[in-house]
Each structure stands twice: as structure tokens, then as C-alpha cells.
Design a protein around this motif. Structure first.
Motif, PDB file in Angstrom:
ATOM      1  N   ASP A 148       0.863  -1.189   0.000  1.00 52.63           N
ATOM      2  CA  ASP A 148       0.000   0.000   0.000  1.00 52.63           C
ATOM      3  C   ASP A 148       0.896   1.235   0.000  1.00 52.63           C
ATOM      4  OD1 ASP A 148      -1.964   1.883   0.182  1.00 52.63           O
ATOM      5  OD2 ASP A 148      -2.955   1.015   1.930  1.00 52.63           O
ATOM      6  N   GLU A 149       1.448   1.543  -1.165  1.00 48.28           N
ATOM      7  CA  GLU A 149       2.498   2.560  -1.234  1.00 48.28           C
ATOM      8  C   GLU A 149       1.976   3.990  -1.176  1.00 48.28           C
ATOM      9  OE1 GLU A 149       5.472   1.800  -4.147  1.00 48.28           O
ATOM     10  OE2 GLU A 149       6.140  -0.010  -3.092  1.00 48.28           O
ATOM     11  N   LYS A 150       0.654   4.161  -1.004  1.00 48.41           N
ATOM     12  CA  LYS A 150       0.148   5.512  -0.701  1.00 48.41           C
ATOM     13  C   LYS A 150       0.556   5.906   0.714  1.00 48.41           C
ATOM     14  CE  LYS A 150      -4.235   4.720  -1.292  1.00 48.41           C
ATOM     15  NZ  LYS A 150      -4.198   3.278  -1.605  1.00 48.41           N
ATOM     16  N   HIS A 151       0.870   4.918   1.522  1.00 53.94           N
ATOM     17  CA  HIS A 151       1.264   5.142   2.914  1.00 53.94           C
ATOM     18  C   HIS A 151       2.783   5.030   3.051  1.00 53.94           C
ATOM     19  CE1 HIS A 151      -2.750   4.758   4.978  1.00 53.94           C
ATOM     20  NE2 HIS A 151      -3.041   4.273   3.774  1.00 53.94           N
ATOM     21  N   VAL A 152       3.352   5.886   3.896  1.00 59.73           N
ATOM     22  CA  VAL A 152       4.736   5.686   4.332  1.00 59.73           C
ATOM     23  C   VAL A 152       4.702   5.374   5.826  1.00 59.73           C
ATOM     24  CG1 VAL A 152       5.737   7.193   2.583  1.00 59.73           C
ATOM     25  CG2 VAL A 152       5.152   8.142   4.817  1.00 59.73           C
ATOM     26  N   MET A 153       5.703   4.632   6.261  1.00 56.37           N
ATOM     27  CA  MET A 153       5.750   4.257   7.674  1.00 56.37           C
ATOM     28  C   MET A 153       5.993   5.486   8.539  1.00 56.37           C
ATOM     29  SD  MET A 153       7.941   0.738   7.613  1.00 56.37           S
ATOM     30  CE  MET A 153       7.640  -0.465   6.301  1.00 56.37           C
ATOM     31  N   TYR A 154       5.246   5.557   9.617  1.00 53.14           N
ATOM     32  CA  TYR A 154       5.426   6.622  10.605  1.00 53.14           C
ATOM     33  C   TYR A 154       6.875   6.605  11.076  1.00 53.14           C
ATOM     34  CZ  TYR A 154       4.586   9.106  15.057  1.00 53.14           C
ATOM     35  OH  TYR A 154       4.622   9.971  16.114  1.00 53.14           O
ATOM     36  N   VAL A 155       7.433   7.769  11.297  1.00 52.72           N
ATOM     37  CA  VAL A 155       8.860   7.893  11.556  1.00 52.72           C
ATOM     38  C   VAL A 155       9.331   7.049  12.739  1.00 52.72           C
ATOM     39  CG1 VAL A 155       8.632   9.946  13.023  1.00 52.72           C
ATOM     40  CG2 VAL A 155      10.745   9.564  11.744  1.00 52.72           C
ATOM     41  N   TRP A 156       8.458   6.846  13.738  1.00 56.69           N
ATOM     42  CA  TRP A 156       8.932   6.084  14.893  1.00 56.69           C
ATOM     43  C   TRP A 156       9.045   4.599  14.610  1.00 56.69           C
ATOM     44  CZ3 TRP A 156      11.910   7.841  18.300  1.00 56.69           C
ATOM     45  CH2 TRP A 156      11.859   9.178  18.652  1.00 56.69           C
ATOM     46  N   VAL A 157       8.205   4.065  13.734  1.00 56.99           N
ATOM     47  CA  VAL A 157       8.392   2.663  13.322  1.00 56.99           C
ATOM     48  C   VAL A 157       9.686   2.563  12.531  1.00 56.99           C
ATOM     49  CG1 VAL A 157       7.447   0.741  12.006  1.00 56.99           C
ATOM     50  CG2 VAL A 157       5.919   2.248  13.285  1.00 56.99           C
ATOM     51  N   ASP A 158       9.827   3.454  11.586  1.00 54.79           N
ATOM     52  CA  ASP A 158      11.017   3.510  10.740  1.00 54.79           C
ATOM     53  C   ASP A 158      12.279   3.697  11.597  1.00 54.79           C
ATOM     54  OD1 ASP A 158      13.084   4.427   9.061  1.00 54.79           O
ATOM     55  OD2 ASP A 158      11.883   5.992   8.135  1.00 54.79           O
ATOM     56  N   ALA A 159      12.274   4.726  12.430  1.00 58.82           N
ATOM     57  CA  ALA A 159      13.491   5.078  13.165  1.00 58.82           C
ATOM     58  C   ALA A 159      13.895   3.995  14.162  1.00 58.82           C
ATOM     59  CB  ALA A 159      13.287   6.401  13.893  1.00 58.82           C
ATOM     60  N   LEU A 160      12.948   3.490  14.931  1.00 61.25           N
ATOM     61  CA  LEU A 160      13.288   2.523  15.977  1.00 61.25           C
ATOM     62  C   LEU A 160      13.836   1.221  15.413  1.00 61.25           C
ATOM     63  CD1 LEU A 160      10.218   3.273  18.236  1.00 61.25           C
ATOM     64  CD2 LEU A 160      12.609   3.595  18.915  1.00 61.25           C
ATOM     65  N   THR A 161      13.406   0.876  14.220  1.00 57.45           N
ATOM     66  CA  THR A 161      13.867  -0.368  13.604  1.00 57.45           C
ATOM     67  C   THR A 161      15.368  -0.353  13.345  1.00 57.45           C
ATOM     68  OG1 THR A 161      11.690  -0.692  12.614  1.00 57.45           O
ATOM     69  CG2 THR A 161      13.490  -1.923  11.622  1.00 57.45           C
ATOM     70  N   ASN A 162      15.992   0.821  13.349  1.00 58.28           N
ATOM     71  CA  ASN A 162      17.429   0.894  13.053  1.00 58.28           C
ATOM     72  C   ASN A 162      18.257  -0.013  13.948  1.00 58.28           C
ATOM     73  OD1 ASN A 162      19.599   2.537  14.869  1.00 58.28           O
ATOM     74  ND2 ASN A 162      17.529   3.203  15.391  1.00 58.28           N
ATOM     75  N   TYR A 163      17.799  -0.194  15.194  1.00 55.95           N
ATOM     76  CA  TYR A 163      18.599  -0.964  16.149  1.00 55.95           C
ATOM     77  C   TYR A 163      18.723  -2.439  15.741  1.00 55.95           C
ATOM     78  CZ  TYR A 163      17.573   3.149  19.046  1.00 55.95           C
ATOM     79  OH  TYR A 163      17.439   4.423  19.525  1.00 55.95           O
ATOM     80  N   ILE A 164      17.677  -2.967  15.105  1.00 63.82           N
ATOM     81  CA  ILE A 164      17.787  -4.350  14.634  1.00 63.82           C
ATOM     82  C   ILE A 164      18.318  -4.416  13.202  1.00 63.82           C
ATOM     83  CG2 ILE A 164      16.147  -5.366  16.251  1.00 63.82           C
ATOM     84  CD1 ILE A 164      14.007  -5.257  14.063  1.00 63.82           C
ATOM     85  N   THR A 165      18.123  -3.341  12.428  1.00 64.12           N
ATOM     86  CA  THR A 165      18.742  -3.297  11.099  1.00 64.12           C
ATOM     87  C   THR A 165      20.239  -3.518  11.223  1.00 64.12           C
ATOM     88  OG1 THR A 165      17.126  -1.690  10.260  1.00 64.12           O
ATOM     89  CG2 THR A 165      19.196  -1.863   9.063  1.00 64.12           C
ATOM     90  N   ALA A 166      20.880  -2.747  12.098  1.00 65.58           N
ATOM     91  CA  ALA A 166      22.333  -2.816  12.236  1.00 65.58           C
ATOM     92  C   ALA A 166      22.792  -4.163  12.775  1.00 65.58           C
ATOM     93  CB  ALA A 166      22.819  -1.696  13.144  1.00 65.58           C
ATOM     94  N   ALA A 167      21.902  -4.865  13.488  1.00 62.41           N
ATOM     95  CA  ALA A 167      22.231  -6.207  13.989  1.00 62.41           C
ATOM     96  C   ALA A 167      21.970  -7.286  12.944  1.00 62.41           C
ATOM     97  CB  ALA A 167      21.435  -6.493  15.257  1.00 62.41           C
TER      98      ALA A 167
END
Length: 524
Positions: free
Chosen positions: A235-254
Motif C-alpha cells: 500500500d504505497e500511498k502510505h509511508v511508515m510513521y517515523v517512529w516505526v522507521d526510526a526505531l527499527t534501526n537498532y535491529i537493522t544494524a544487527a
């Protein structure tokens, strides 16, 4: 036996402006703990980075006349440069515009959706663009017909389609985990205690007011009012809210979603260091999303306080923002690093003043530690042919040696609790003890009356300095490297375990050199 791995994070910093003292402070605390844990035999992963999506960044880029990607490339580099200026030892620097991060966000979203933890609805409420957060009407104040959030940001009424995360479902489980005893593997530890009480009360009040499972407690996790962000899969009319996006960084890097990545062994994070303004996001939304996805939550969140400048709130409008780069240029890197963690208990608000910094630099660093090193090493040069005396009678060391032997454990205990100022106080108390010892023993006089005792005294002072310099390395890496050079400690013998292996007597010591430059102050 191998010590457990350690994963430490800063928040990722928002790229709508250049770095300031608050950014340097959070990262410095993380860096000191990371460096100490490495000295103490742990394998450490230390992460920092930048948060580059959202409406606020989109607007800042537009105001600057730049494409959002070009804007974030430029501002993110300023934060990367700060890690070099401040001597941070981070193992990774993550940007939320990186492909690896977008892939992790999409993967986490899909898991949550497949588990029925996300649903589509409509959101309306009072929204602050500056904070990228919604606020309840009871949190607002009104002046001249404009409503404001508790942060001072203006709010506007917004209604738009939104995906929601079933936060309400996980709140009772969060309360259970907040209340588990220390050391329990499922405990979510929030420090300092005042922040833990604040978060717990906030969650409990929501449950009392709306009831378990109420949609009113669910979290809006997408936006359609801007486009600069990670697209919602399907559903690409929506972008993820910044806090979902931002907080995920901690597991991205892992390494997420690749749990075979060697870095995944570091998850869950041992400590998320954050400012007190973002503690709720890290202690409510983030652990709830992780648990909903079947992943372990971070073990501990530590929220530090804010700095004022000479008694005034720091703001761009007042023109009193503290630039850490300017401070380092003026006073030197290590004195600034030392001062920021020495002056104020971590977790409390504190006031920055140049007078206080100069007093710490001149008093504790130059007069106490620097003078101790210079006196001790100069006496060895003059009276022991510039060579380290052999180990002498331990009884001559008395209370000084007993204190030195206990010091690594004291510092470890205090840093495990993020009590940086108390760790430094323990080390400086040892420095004061050593200065008292050298005055009491007067080794310059012992040369004529008791040269054997003189040699033992100087050896014990060297032992004390070696321990103090080793433990101060995380705080002042460059200066303590220079001191350990003057003490002739080999590069491979500068960790905490090596303190148990004495240097051989007869080791040549180089001539001492000043460690700190005193700042001359004008008389009143």
C-alpha cells in the motif's frame, strides 16, 4: 570464560539541523561504556547514526532548496564528522535512507501484518509537525488562539487514513516486564527510576482510562500526508510513521531480518541511551512492536537529562546553542569529554558553564592527576636512573595499594549502572589518596634516609598511576594513552585484566611531559 557480548546504542539523530551538545553528550556516555566494556574483556557492538525520514526533514529540505536525499546526505555527514571530532569508537553508523534499513523496516512490517498486529483505519487528532507526534487534548495549552504541545510545538487537527499497531494488546505485558526483579531475563529496565515511574504511570493510566484492548490505545504507524519515508509494503500511498522507521534501526544494524548474521548474536541491546524527551517511544512503542513480532525487547533504556547554558534554557532563538566542536577547539577533546560526564549525575538535568569546565580542568586534571604523574615520574628519573623500581614491600603501600586494588571493581559497578560521575569520583579519590601518600612519604627526603623505602614508595605510586590511567582511558583516551606511554606500559597490557601482571623492575621510563594545559583565568 568468555564475557557476554554487549550491544550499546545512541538514538539516531534527526537531520533537520546540525549537531549540538546534547547529541555529543548522549554519544559520549555510550562511547565511554563501550570502551570500558572492551577494556573489561567484552565483545562490544556500538551503534550510532541518523534518522532521515519524515515530514519535518521533508520540510527542512524544501526550505533549504534541496532534494531530501541531498539534504540528508549533507546533514548526516555533520553527525558522522562529530563522531571523529569527539573520538567516538562506534562500530557502525546507520542511516535510515540506506537500502539495508528500508529492507529491515519492510520485513518487520510484514511480520507484524502477518501476525494480525497491524490494521487499517482512520486517525484524527492534534498533531505537531515539529515533534512528529499526536497529543491528547488534556496535554495541550492555548495561547492567542493557537494550541501547543507540552514541548512548545504548535499542533493542528489532522484526519487521515492510517495503519494502526495493536499497542493496546501489549500494554499489560509491558507493565509485567517493568515490574520484574532486577536480573530477570524478561525485565525491561528503565533508568533512572524517575523515568521508570513516569512510563509505568503513563501506561497504567491509559489502561485504567480506556481499558485493555481499547483501539484508543493503539498506535498510528503510517502517514499519507507526505512521501519522504519507507513505503508500506502492499500500500504505497502510505509511508511508515517515523517512529516505526526510526526505531527499527537498532535491529537493522544487527542484521535483521537475517538472523544468521553474526551481528544478530548481539541482540537484544544491553542499553539504549536516549534523551528524556524520547523515553516513551523506546520503552512503550518499541518493546511492544518487538514482542508483537516475536523478537526479544532491549534489556535497558537509560534516559539522560538536558543541559542548560549558564542557567539559561538552550535554544536557537536565544543564540546560546553549545557547539561541541567549538568547545573541543577551545579546551581540548579529553577535558571536554571528562567534564561532561563528571559535572552532572547522568540522568539529571545539568547546567553547562565555562567556569565549571575550567575549574575541573585546572583542579582535578592538571593540579591533581597531572601533578601526581609529573612528580612521580620526575622522581623516578632523578633518583632511580629513569628505571621502574622493583616491587617493594607491600606494607609500605598500605591503604593506597588497598584502594588501588579495589578500584577496578568500584568503577565497573558504577559504570554498569551508568553512574559515570561516581566512577570518575572513585578514580579521582584514588588520585587524591596518591597525592596525600606522596606528600606523607616525601620520597625526595627518603633518598638519603631510607633509599629502599623510597624505591618502594615510587613503585607504589607508579602502580596507582597505571591503574588510574587504565580506568580513565574510556573517558580520556588520547591523554591516558600518553600517560601510559610515560609509565612504559606496553600497548598489549592496557586492559583491566593486565593490571594483575606487574611490570618488571628495571623497565626504562621516558622523561615525563605535561598532560594537561591549564587555562589561565582573569582575576575578578
Amino acid at each position: 570464560m568468555a564475557k557476554p557480548r554487549t550491544y550499546l546504542t545512541t538514538p539516531i539523530y534527526y537531520v533537520n539541523d546540525k549537531p549540538h551538545i546534547g547529541h555529543a553528550y548522549t554519544s559520549l556516555a555510550t562511547d565511554v561504556l563501550a570502551r570500558f566494556r572492551r577494556l573489561d574483556g567484552h565483545e562490544v557492538f556500538f551503534l550510532t547514526g541518523t534518522d532521515e525520514h519524515g515530514q519535518k526533514v521533508e520540510k527542512a529540505a524544501k526550505d533549504a532548496g534541496e532534494d531530501p536525499q541531498a539534504f540528508t546526505d549533507r546533514v548526516s555527514q555533520a553527525f558522522r564528522d562529530l563522531t571523529v571530532t569527539m573520538g567516538f569508537s562506534n562500530d557502525d553508523f546507520i542511516r535510515t535512507t540506506e537500502p539495508r534499513h528500508k529492507a529491515a523496516c519492510v520485513a518487520l512490517w510484514k511480520v507484524l501484518a502477518e501476525r494480525g498486529e497491524i490494521y487499517l483505519g482512520d486517525y484524527e487528532g492534534w498533531y505537531a509537525v515539529r515533534d512528529e507526534a499526536f497529543y491528547g487534548p488534556d496535554e495541550l495549552t492555548e495561547r492567542d488562539g493557537v494550541r501547543y504541545a507540552p514541548t512548545g510545538a504548535p499542533v493542528e487537527w489532522v484526519k487521515e487514513p492510517s495503519y494502526f499497531f495493536r499497542l493496546s494488546k501489549w500494554l499489560p505485558e509491558l507493565l509485567r516486564r517493568y515490574d520484574l526483579p532486577e536480573g530477570h531475563p524478561e525485565r525491561i529496565d528503565i533508568e533512572p527510576e524517575s523515568r521508570r515511574n513516569e512510563v509505568r504511570a503513563f501506561v497504567a493510566q491509559g489502561l485504567r482510562e480506556f481499558g485493555e484492548g481499547s483501539p484508543k490505545l493503539d498506535l498510528s504507524v503510517s502517514r499519507t500526508s507526505f512521501t519522504w519515508g519507507v513505503k508500506v509494503p502492499g500500500d504505497e500511498k502510505h509511508v511508515m510513521y517515523v517512529w516505526v522507521d526510526a526505531l527499527t534501526n537498532y535491529i537493522t544494524a544487527a542484521g535483521y531480518p537475517d538472523t544468521s548474521n553474526p551481528r544478530w548474536a548481539f541482540w537484544p541491546a544491553d542499553v539504549h541511551f536516549v534523551g528524556k524527551d524520547i523515553v516513551r517511544f523506546h520503552t512503550i512503542y518499541w518493546p511492544a512492536m518487538l514482542l508483537a513480532a516475536g523478537l526479544p525487547a532491549a534489556k535497558r533504556v537509560f534516559a539522560h537529562g538536558w543541559w542548560t547554558n549558564e542557567g539559561q534554557k538552550i535554544s536557537k532563538s536565544l543564540g546560546n546553542v553549545i557547539d561541541p566542536v567549538t568547545l573541543v577547539e577551545e579546551y581540548g577533546l579529553d577535558p571536554v569529554r571528562y567534564f561532561l560526564l563528571r559535572e552532572v549525575p547522568f540522568g539529571q538535568d545539568g547546567d553547562f558553564s565555562r567556569k565549571a569546565l575550567i575549574n575541573r580542568l585546572n583542579g582535578e586534571l592538571a593540579d591533581a592527576l597531572g601533578n601526581l604523574a609529573n612528580r612521580t615520574l620526575s622522581l623516578i628519573q632523578r633518583n632511580c636512573e629513569g628505571k621502574l623500581p622493583a616491587e617493594g614491600d607491600a606494607a609500605v603501600g598500605g591503604a593506597l595499594l588497598a584502594g588501588v586494588q579495589a578500584l577496578p571493581g568500584q568503577v565497573r559497578d558504577r559504570l554498569d549502572r551508568q553512574e559515570f560521575h561516581l566512577a570518575l569520583e572513585a578514580i579521582m579519590a584514588s588520585v587524591r589518596d596518591a597525592n596525600g601518600y606522596i606528600t606523607q612519604e616525601a620520597p625526595w627526603a627518603l633518598k638519603k634516609t631510607d633509599p629502599v623505602r623510597m624505591a618502594a614508595v615510587l613503585r607504589h605510586l607508579h602502580t596507582a598511576l597505571r591503574c588510574q590511567a587504565t580506568l580513565l582511558q574510556p573517558f580520556m583516551p588520547e591523554t591516558m594513552s600518553a600517560l601510559l606511554d610515560q609509565l612504559a606500559v606496553p600497548a598489549e597490557a592496557r586492559d583491566i585484566a593486565a593490571l594483575e601482571a606487574p611490570l618488571p623492575g628495571g623497565t626504562p621510563l621516558p622523561p615525563p611531559a605535561p598532560l594537561f594545559r591549564k587555562i589561565e583565568t582573569k582575576a575578578a
